[in-house]
Write a protein that holds these residues in place. Sequence first.
Motif, PDB file in Angstrom:
ATOM      1  N   ASN A   1      43.498  40.017  35.474  1.00  0.00           N
ATOM      2  CA  ASN A   1      42.259  40.394  34.792  1.00  0.00           C
ATOM      3  C   ASN A   1      41.102  39.507  35.224  1.00  0.00           C
ATOM      4  OD1 ASN A   1      41.220  42.230  32.483  1.00  0.00           O
ATOM      5  ND2 ASN A   1      40.413  40.219  31.944  1.00  0.00           N
ATOM      6  N   ALA A   2      41.377  38.227  35.408  1.00  0.00           N
ATOM      7  CA  ALA A   2      40.334  37.311  35.887  1.00  0.00           C
ATOM      8  C   ALA A   2      39.927  37.656  37.315  1.00  0.00           C
ATOM      9  CB  ALA A   2      40.832  35.866  35.808  1.00  0.00           C
ATOM     10  N   ALA A   3      40.900  37.938  38.168  1.00  0.00           N
ATOM     11  CA  ALA A   3      40.623  38.202  39.575  1.00  0.00           C
ATOM     12  C   ALA A   3      39.815  39.474  39.790  1.00  0.00           C
ATOM     13  CB  ALA A   3      41.932  38.278  40.368  1.00  0.00           C
ATOM     14  N   ILE A   4      40.028  40.478  38.920  1.00  0.00           N
ATOM     15  CA  ILE A   4      39.314  41.753  39.095  1.00  0.00           C
ATOM     16  C   ILE A   4      38.008  41.797  38.292  1.00  0.00           C
ATOM     17  CG2 ILE A   4      41.442  43.023  39.571  1.00  0.00           C
ATOM     18  CD1 ILE A   4      41.338  44.138  36.714  1.00  0.00           C
TER      19      ILE A   4
ATOM     20  N   GLY B   1      42.995  48.242  47.124  1.00  0.00           N
ATOM     21  CA  GLY B   1      43.398  48.405  45.732  1.00  0.00           C
ATOM     22  C   GLY B   1      44.055  47.176  45.136  1.00  0.00           C
ATOM     23  N   LEU B   2      44.755  47.375  44.030  1.00  0.00           N
ATOM     24  CA  LEU B   2      45.335  46.235  43.337  1.00  0.00           C
ATOM     25  C   LEU B   2      46.423  45.514  44.150  1.00  0.00           C
ATOM     26  CD1 LEU B   2      44.806  44.878  40.552  1.00  0.00           C
ATOM     27  CD2 LEU B   2      47.022  45.780  39.891  1.00  0.00           C
ATOM     28  N   PRO B   3      47.226  46.216  44.965  1.00  0.00           N
ATOM     29  CA  PRO B   3      48.182  45.471  45.786  1.00  0.00           C
ATOM     30  C   PRO B   3      47.515  44.406  46.662  1.00  0.00           C
ATOM     31  CG  PRO B   3      48.797  47.773  45.752  1.00  0.00           C
ATOM     32  CD  PRO B   3      47.455  47.679  45.065  1.00  0.00           C
ATOM     33  N   ALA B   4      46.322  44.695  47.150  1.00  0.00           N
ATOM     34  CA  ALA B   4      45.612  43.703  47.960  1.00  0.00           C
ATOM     35  C   ALA B   4      45.208  42.492  47.122  1.00  0.00           C
ATOM     36  CB  ALA B   4      44.369  44.342  48.595  1.00  0.00           C
ATOM     37  N   VAL B   5      44.776  42.736  45.890  1.00  0.00           N
ATOM     38  CA  VAL B   5      44.421  41.632  44.992  1.00  0.00           C
ATOM     39  C   VAL B   5      45.652  40.794  44.687  1.00  0.00           C
ATOM     40  CG1 VAL B   5      43.544  41.041  42.699  1.00  0.00           C
ATOM     41  CG2 VAL B   5      42.525  42.946  43.963  1.00  0.00           C
TER      42      VAL B   5
END
Length: 586
Positions: A272-275, A330-334
């Motif tokens: 949540n912080a990273a996005i 997308g989220l996998p990259a994050v």
Amino acid sequence: MSDHDQSDKKRPLRSAAWFGTADKNGFMYRSWMKNQGFPEHLFDGRPVIGICNTWSELTPCNAHFRRIADKVRQGILEAGGFPVEFPVFSNGESNLRPTAMLTRNLASMDVEESLRGNPVDGVVLLVGCDKTTPALLMGAASCDLPTIVVSGGPMLNGKHKGKDIGSGTAVWQLSEQVKAGKISLHDFMAAEAGMSRSAGTCNTMGTASTMASIAEALGTSLPHNAAIPAVDSRRYVLAQLSGNRIVDMVKEDLKLSKILTREAFENAIRVNAAIGGSTNAVVHLKAIAGRIGVDLELDDWTNIGRGTPTIVDLQPSGRFLMEEFYYAGGLPAVLRRLGEANRLPYPDALTVNGRSLWENVAEAPIYNDEVIRTFDNPLCKDGGICVLRGNLAPRGAVLKPSAATAKLMKHRGRAVVFDNFDHYKARINDPELDVDASSVLVMRNCGPKGYPGMAEVGNMGLPAKLLEQGVTDMVRISDARMSGTAYGTVVLHVAPEAAAGGPLGAVRDGDWIELDCESGRLHLDISDEELASRLKAQDATAASRVLASDGGYLKLYIEHVLQADEGCDFDFLVGLRGAKVPSHSH
């Protein structure tokens, strides 16, 4: 005989209690189902999979779920399952008054009782508009069946005057520009059709996209579920693959409690912080954790999330929209970026495809370093939700650093107080209002009991006279929530709320308030004795009692809703009750 066959022999399917007996009861259950044209072989002991659908034309974000459900159904049939679709309460934020949050718990009860009382062995949750994701996960968590999440996906980028605009975020921005005299009302209205131009949820990192990302980070969905646009063919491929997978999850007895562990929640807080995710995630994650039996506290957001840079450059915190996020990886990259920087707390956490979170993302491609930034070039150095405490919020309040103005995150100003949202609307644009750029706007009686439902009104629009002077942000404090598409230096979820006797009810115009995000302090600059005297003098629960007299669901809500720091669930819903097959009635 295969391992699966052997395990199936040892562990009879839950649905066998309905369809697996050669007696009067089995006869009736099968016979009534057959009036829909289901053939005999579907009752041969194969897994019965529920498709829990929040389709509704009154929930525009979820209006394309008929087609998604069909793809899920196809996947279940391919894998040898028996798909059964059922509707549950669809609480869309865009139309539902006074707020979809009021009915989040109601929807969760609908899901829980539908699952427990019906012959299903596993379930696919079709979620989209922001409250449907936590509501369905809460209800499913209470039953603890094999469960997989399929989100509806974000809408395409909005378009206005040849540029991209973000759903939700554009409304706040353009509305303020109208009040400031920078654009005409005609220009404002012209953006309306272009903002929402396809099926899907908000295309910003609002609460819907945040909760879709959280669902993926928790391990409850297949990789890429969070970001594939609603109208992209790959969204429907994912739906079909999810239908395939849930059948095997039932055979493996991969229940939700094996996925929703304490470790999974810690991963989600870091993500949540990273996005730059929505503050609403704080309330929803707590509620989901409470249903599955995981101890999650408000301070965990400080202990786990703080110090994590925001690396996703999306509106409302940044520049881009969900289309770019998906195309960038997308989220996998994050998750890969987090893992490679040793910032993913538990990479070995199990996910619904049977692999670990890290196994799913270790080689995830990252196509755009502008959209998904590197850790040495973050959008915000510390994107973790800021948890605040002090005499104004004894049980906590939250602020989203990535959406705030850096210079206001340490601030001292005089309070301008609004007793409720109607009082705010009546007073905010009064030319005689004693307010300046250094003032702190305070709104109360907008929490879980006070509104009721804790509506998304915390990001109060600024006074028109200050907007005309070029002021773009002020410190705002309330016991309300704000939309994940909103922005600004906004303190939210003050607990306990004013309507439950919280100190917010004691603030008066002209009081000095201190905000210090670095130290996590929110302080009303009066003595303890003065604060106690003010609280004693007022009837802090008056608003709650008046609303409770209306009866119905509203009365149930006000009497049983927990405070924001506890997730706003009902006190009687917290806990894992399981899916023990109820006794038959025939």
